[in-house]
Design an enzyme around this catalytic site. Structure first.
Site, mmCIF file in Angstrom:
data_model
loop_
_atom_site.group_PDB
_atom_site.id
_atom_site.type_symbol
_atom_site.label_atom_id
_atom_site.label_comp_id
_atom_site.label_asym_id
_atom_site.label_seq_id
_atom_site.Cartn_x
_atom_site.Cartn_y
_atom_site.Cartn_z
ATOM 1 N N ILE A 200 0.936 -1.603 0.000
ATOM 2 C CA ILE A 200 0.078 -0.115 0.020
ATOM 3 C C ILE A 200 0.910 1.369 -0.032
ATOM 4 O O ILE A 200 1.568 1.432 0.808
ATOM 5 C CB ILE A 200 -1.243 0.711 1.380
ATOM 6 C CG1 ILE A 200 -1.525 -1.274 1.779
ATOM 7 C CG2 ILE A 200 -1.521 1.231 1.590
ATOM 8 C CD1 ILE A 200 -2.548 -1.397 2.824
ATOM 9 N N HIS A 201 0.482 2.328 -0.871
ATOM 10 C CA HIS A 201 1.309 3.463 -0.741
ATOM 11 C C HIS A 201 0.306 4.727 -2.106
ATOM 12 O O HIS A 201 1.166 5.611 -1.890
ATOM 13 C CB HIS A 201 2.583 3.330 -1.396
ATOM 14 C CG HIS A 201 3.396 2.857 -3.210
ATOM 15 N ND1 HIS A 201 2.961 1.658 -4.352
ATOM 16 C CD2 HIS A 201 2.978 4.296 -4.264
ATOM 17 C CE1 HIS A 201 3.058 2.295 -5.612
ATOM 18 N NE2 HIS A 201 2.909 3.965 -5.310
ATOM 19 N N ARG A 202 -0.058 4.716 -2.117
ATOM 20 C CA ARG A 202 -0.951 5.715 -3.776
ATOM 21 C C ARG A 202 -1.465 6.669 -2.397
ATOM 22 O O ARG A 202 -1.939 6.581 -1.845
ATOM 23 C CB ARG A 202 -1.398 4.838 -4.049
ATOM 24 C CG ARG A 202 -1.241 3.663 -5.440
ATOM 25 C CD ARG A 202 -1.045 4.756 -7.125
ATOM 26 N NE ARG A 202 -0.357 4.349 -7.325
ATOM 27 C CZ ARG A 202 0.062 4.718 -9.004
ATOM 28 N NH1 ARG A 202 -0.371 5.327 -9.118
ATOM 29 N NH2 ARG A 202 0.202 3.774 -9.670
ATOM 30 N N ASP A 275 -2.090 -1.472 -4.421
ATOM 31 C CA ASP A 275 -2.318 -0.441 -5.273
ATOM 32 C C ASP A 275 -1.038 0.318 -5.923
ATOM 33 O O ASP A 275 -1.285 1.275 -6.630
ATOM 34 C CB ASP A 275 -2.638 0.559 -4.415
ATOM 35 C CG ASP A 275 -1.896 1.085 -3.324
ATOM 36 O OD1 ASP A 275 -0.341 0.276 -2.923
ATOM 37 O OD2 ASP A 275 -1.974 1.428 -2.436
#
Length: 352
Positions: A200-202, A275
């Site tokens: 998860i990083h967006r 993501d």
């Protein structure tokens, strides 16, 4: 010929590695700028070492700023380097702030721009990456497209009438996957025989606490059935820590890892949930079903063939996507991203 490559984020390091190696084999001079967009050692330095890339000639150390401030500082400092180095071509990769800053700086100095991974569209103008893609494509001299769909997108937007060249090169990330797959490195942690790999990083997820909380709750629920490993981006970790008692994490969180360690996890996991744009493709390269934690994807061919499903960020939709994909029977023999020779095609085209 003198080529200057602008890099700033994990996927760009991976994309640029096979191109850089091909440049060396053709006795072309390459200058590398690292903008510093990914500044954590586990998010940048490790890739140059593991992928045996030449260390950057310039590190601009620009990070932890708003989009405008970051892009503006990159534009200014990249221009200084271009004036000093006077390259024949500037290579930019993907869709980050480093990408658009490098392309703008070059174009304003009348230096030719080649955009690697051109033509991708999510059709969501709320995404900073979508804006970066469109603007970079419009000012590039050569557009290296990874897929037929990317070529189609450009033609639909009238690019065949612009003063540029569209080339279907295939995907340089596929080149990298093939090149480095036998060098995989087991991470220093206990790994069960069956596990799900997630990232998860967006900003659309990490800046929205409701979306982030929903994703974490879904991963918590899934972890009751399948072991979940999440290499956590430093920025996301800080956000989760600030949420404090509002959220509980029941799955395995680890520090960011290098590309070779990620290859090990990709090759040994049962499924990918992410993501990330790049990881969607890497899941396909290693024949893993993928669930995308976004409302759309630029890699539409993966969805069309059923290798990937886009579920958004609602807890139950994520869980139902997991249940669907865990029982899927997929045929990964279709060729979507070329033959693993994209870097050769790109360098050959530049040499013309």
């Amino acid at each position: 010929m003198r080529i200057l490559s602008v890099l700033g984020a994990r996927p760009q390091f991976i994309k640029s590695a096979p191109v850089s190696h091909e440049i060396v084999r053709n006795n072309i001079s390459e200058v590398i700028i690292h903008t510093g967009q990914h500044f954590d050692a586990n998010m940048s330095d490790i890739f140059f070492k593991q992928m045996q890339m030449t260390k950057p000639n310039y590190n601009l150390n620009i990070n932890s700023l708003t989009h405008g401030a970051m892009t503006g500082q990159m534009l200014e400092k990249i221009e200084d380097v271009l004036l000093r180095e006077n390259p024949d071509w500037v290579l930019v990769y993907g869709d980050t702030n480093s990408t658009i800053a490098g392309a703008l700086a070059a174009k304003k100095l009348h230096i030719k721009v080649a955009h690697i991974e051109a033509g991708l569209r999510s059709f969501n103008m709320q995404m900073p990456e979508e804006i970066n893609r469109i603007l970079t494509d419009r000012i590039s001299d050569i557009l290296f497209c990874p897929t037929d769909k990317a070529v189609e997108n450009l033609k639909n937007e009238g690019f065949n009438h612009f003063n540029c060249k569209i080339v279907k090169s295939g995907d340089v990330m596929f080149d990298a996957a093939l090149t480095y797959s036998n060098l995989e490195k087991r991470p220093d942690l206990q790994i069960p025989p069956k596990f799900l790999l997630s990232t998860i990083h967006r900003a659309e997820n990490t800046n929205n606490l409701r979306r982030l909380k929903s994703i974490v709750e879904a991963l918590n629920k899934i972890s009751n059935e399948t072991y979940v490993i999440l290499p956590l981006h430093p920025r996301t970790k800080n956000i989760l820590m600030n949420m404090g008692k509002n959220i509980e994490i029941k799955f395995k969180v680890i520090k960011p890892i290098g590309y070779l360690e990620m290859l090990f996890l990709l090759k040994n996991c049962s499924m990918v949930m992410t993501d990330s744009g790049g990881l969607q493709k890497e899941a396909f390269f290693f024949k893993k079903p993928c669930i995308t934690l976004r409302d759309e994807t630029e890699w539409v061919e993966l969805v069309n063939y059923g290798f990937n499903i886009v579920v958004g960020t609602e807890k139950e939709k994520i869980y139902q996507g997991y249940k669907k994909m865990i029982n899927s029977q997929l045929d990964f023999r279709v060729n979507l991203y070329g033959n693993g020779d994209a870097s050769k095609i790109i360098v050959k085209e530049l040499l013309k």
